[in-house]
Design a protein around this motif. Structure first.
Motif, PDB file in Angstrom:
ATOM      1  N   ASP A 190       0.817  -1.208   0.000  1.00  0.00           N
ATOM      2  CA  ASP A 190       0.000   0.000   0.000  1.00  0.00           C
ATOM      3  C   ASP A 190       0.854   1.262   0.000  1.00  0.00           C
ATOM      4  O   ASP A 190       1.886   1.332   0.675  1.00  0.00           O
ATOM      5  N   TYR A 191       0.408   2.259  -0.741  1.00  0.00           N
ATOM      6  CA  TYR A 191       1.139   3.521  -0.850  1.00  0.00           C
ATOM      7  C   TYR A 191       1.358   4.184   0.507  1.00  0.00           C
ATOM      8  O   TYR A 191       2.369   4.862   0.709  1.00  0.00           O
ATOM      9  N   ASN A 192       0.439   3.980   1.446  1.00  0.00           N
ATOM     10  CA  ASN A 192       0.582   4.620   2.757  1.00  0.00           C
ATOM     11  C   ASN A 192       1.870   4.207   3.463  1.00  0.00           C
ATOM     12  O   ASN A 192       2.384   4.960   4.299  1.00  0.00           O
ATOM     13  N   ILE A 245       4.652   6.826   2.556  1.00  0.00           N
ATOM     14  CA  ILE A 245       4.556   8.237   2.969  1.00  0.00           C
ATOM     15  C   ILE A 245       5.608   8.636   4.010  1.00  0.00           C
ATOM     16  O   ILE A 245       6.227   9.701   3.887  1.00  0.00           O
ATOM     17  N   GLN A 291      -7.413   7.359  -2.266  1.00  0.00           N
ATOM     18  CA  GLN A 291      -6.250   7.743  -1.464  1.00  0.00           C
ATOM     19  C   GLN A 291      -5.629   9.025  -1.990  1.00  0.00           C
ATOM     20  O   GLN A 291      -5.296   9.936  -1.222  1.00  0.00           O
ATOM     21  N   LEU A 313      -5.201  12.518   0.102  1.00  0.00           N
ATOM     22  CA  LEU A 313      -3.879  13.031   0.417  1.00  0.00           C
ATOM     23  C   LEU A 313      -3.625  14.409  -0.180  1.00  0.00           C
ATOM     24  O   LEU A 313      -2.921  15.234   0.409  1.00  0.00           O
TER      25      LEU A 313
END
Length: 400
Positions: free
Chosen positions: A120-122, A125, A367, A371
């Protein structure tokens, strides 16, 4: 530093059939592979000088590095042959393998586990750095890989639809904005008639989104005029690269579905002019702060201008249908993108002289909208209902 030929999935069935690996350690298997690939030089006295094992090192929790000293004078064509047959290591050891050349040393990295099929991109971060153009873009066997847009301004991205090319672009845009909200600017050519990027037109960092060749030409012409003024400023102040200046602004030109910009004939003035603008960006404007990300799902020689390819030291290719298409994106004899597993987000990445297998993060439009919502001007990012023909996004979202 990874050789640009340092990862391949080319198999050599004849050699593999002669290697007996049952009960052998990985080190013994590697030595056997050297023998069968004839990785040696012959001295004047007729003796064979082979790579000499130096040491074994652990790589994290799941990898082992085998370090060899290469014999002095080993011809480059033998190293190339070794790279082209790296599939022998992969299949002989029944594990994932990377090969590195560091001066006269050969590093063979053996991994017990595969890359994650999805992440997941999170997770990415916390790795972003404020004010940095060095952006994490994916996971390799060794960990995160970064792309420094000030060191490598331009990149080419290839990949068949539904394998994550557009999602990769959206992750890049999100990371660049989160890292540099006041200094990143985007000129986006979305030749799916703005289906993918129309909802982000209201972001303050997005200067324009073009959905047709005519709109793309107008946008690139405006950028060209702006860069002429920038060039005058550079000349007057003795600058030749934006990294030498106090200017923090960077402009990203993103071309999605570039195959639709190929001139139809010699009278197709719009597409011919676009091609010239893109070549100008690749050859000249990198020093002025313009970064080109050129993406195509149908890579053939006519869809990837030579000047763009030659000036793009970063190349990323998701799965492609055949070896020829892979070689167009990655370079001659680099057919690795055609051999990738059927995993969305999996790609081969070349950054300078580094070539490696990488899994890119999954970011959904929801998402991205959340963001980037603090940077919306004149309203909000539109919540557009999913369309079934938006292949890259829909297919990635459905990965279990």
């Amino acid at each position: 530093m990874l050789s640009e030929l340092g990862l391949s999935f080319i198999l050599s069935a004849g050699i593999l059939s002669t290697i007996r690996t049952k009960g052998m350690s990985d080190k013994v298997k590697i030595d056997k592979i050297f023998e069968h690939t004839k990785t040696w030089i012959v001295t004047e006295k007729g003796n064979k000088k082979k790579p000499v094992f130096i040491r074994k090192e652990e790589i994290g929790d799941t990898g082992t590095k085998y370090v060899y000293r290469l014999p002095l004078g080993l011809p480059s064509k033998l190293l190339k042959k070794l790279n082209e047959n790296i599939g022998i290591f992969k299949d002989g050891l029944h594990k994932n393998v990377e090969v590195e050349f560091d001066g006269g040393m050969l590093h063979i990295n053996v991994y017990e586990e595969d890359l994650p099929a999805k992440w997941d991109y999170n997770e990415l971060i916390p790795k972003l750095k404020e004010g940095s153009w060095n952006i994490p873009v994916g996971k390799t066997f060794k960990g995160l890989i970064y792309h420094d847009f000030d060191k490598i301004p331009h990149s080419v991205v290839g990949g068949t639809t539904r394998y994550g090319k557009t999602v990769y672009l959206k992750g890049l845009i999100t990371s660049l904005i989160l890292s540099n909200p006041n200094d990143a600017e985007f000129y986006i050519v979305d030749l799916k008639r703005k289906l993918e990027f129309n909802r982000y037109e209201n972001l303050k960092q997005v200067i324009n989104v073009a959905g047709t060749p005519d709109e793309a030409l107008e946008m690139l012409s405006d950028l060209h005029i702006r860069m002429e003024s920038m060039m005058d400023y550079f000349r007057k102040n003795g600058f030749n690269n934006i990294v030498q200046t106090p200017i923090k602004k960077r402009m990203f030109v993103i071309i999605d579905e570039a195959n639709r910009l190929v001139p139809e004939n010699s009278k197709d003035k719009v597409r011919i002019s676009i091609k010239r603008h893109l070549e100008d960006i690749a050859c000249v404007m990198g020093g002025l702060g313009v970064r080109l990300i050129f993406c195509t799902q149908y890579p053939v020689a006519t869809t990837l201008p030579r000047d763009v390819k030659q000036n793009s030291d970063a190349k990323v290719s998701f799965r492609l249908q055949n070896k020829y298409a892979s070689e167009v994106v990655l370079g001659e004899e680099n057919s690795h993108a055609a051999e990738l597993p059927d995993i969305q987000g999996r790609c081969i990445a070349i950054h300078g002289s580094n070539l490696l297998e990488m899994q890119t993060p999954l970011i959904t439009d929801e998402q991205m909208t959340e963001l980037l919502s603090p940077y919306v001007e004149n309203g909000r990012i539109e919540q557009i209902e999913e369309h079934k023909h938006s292949d890259d996004v829909i297919q990635i979202r459905n990965v279990e």
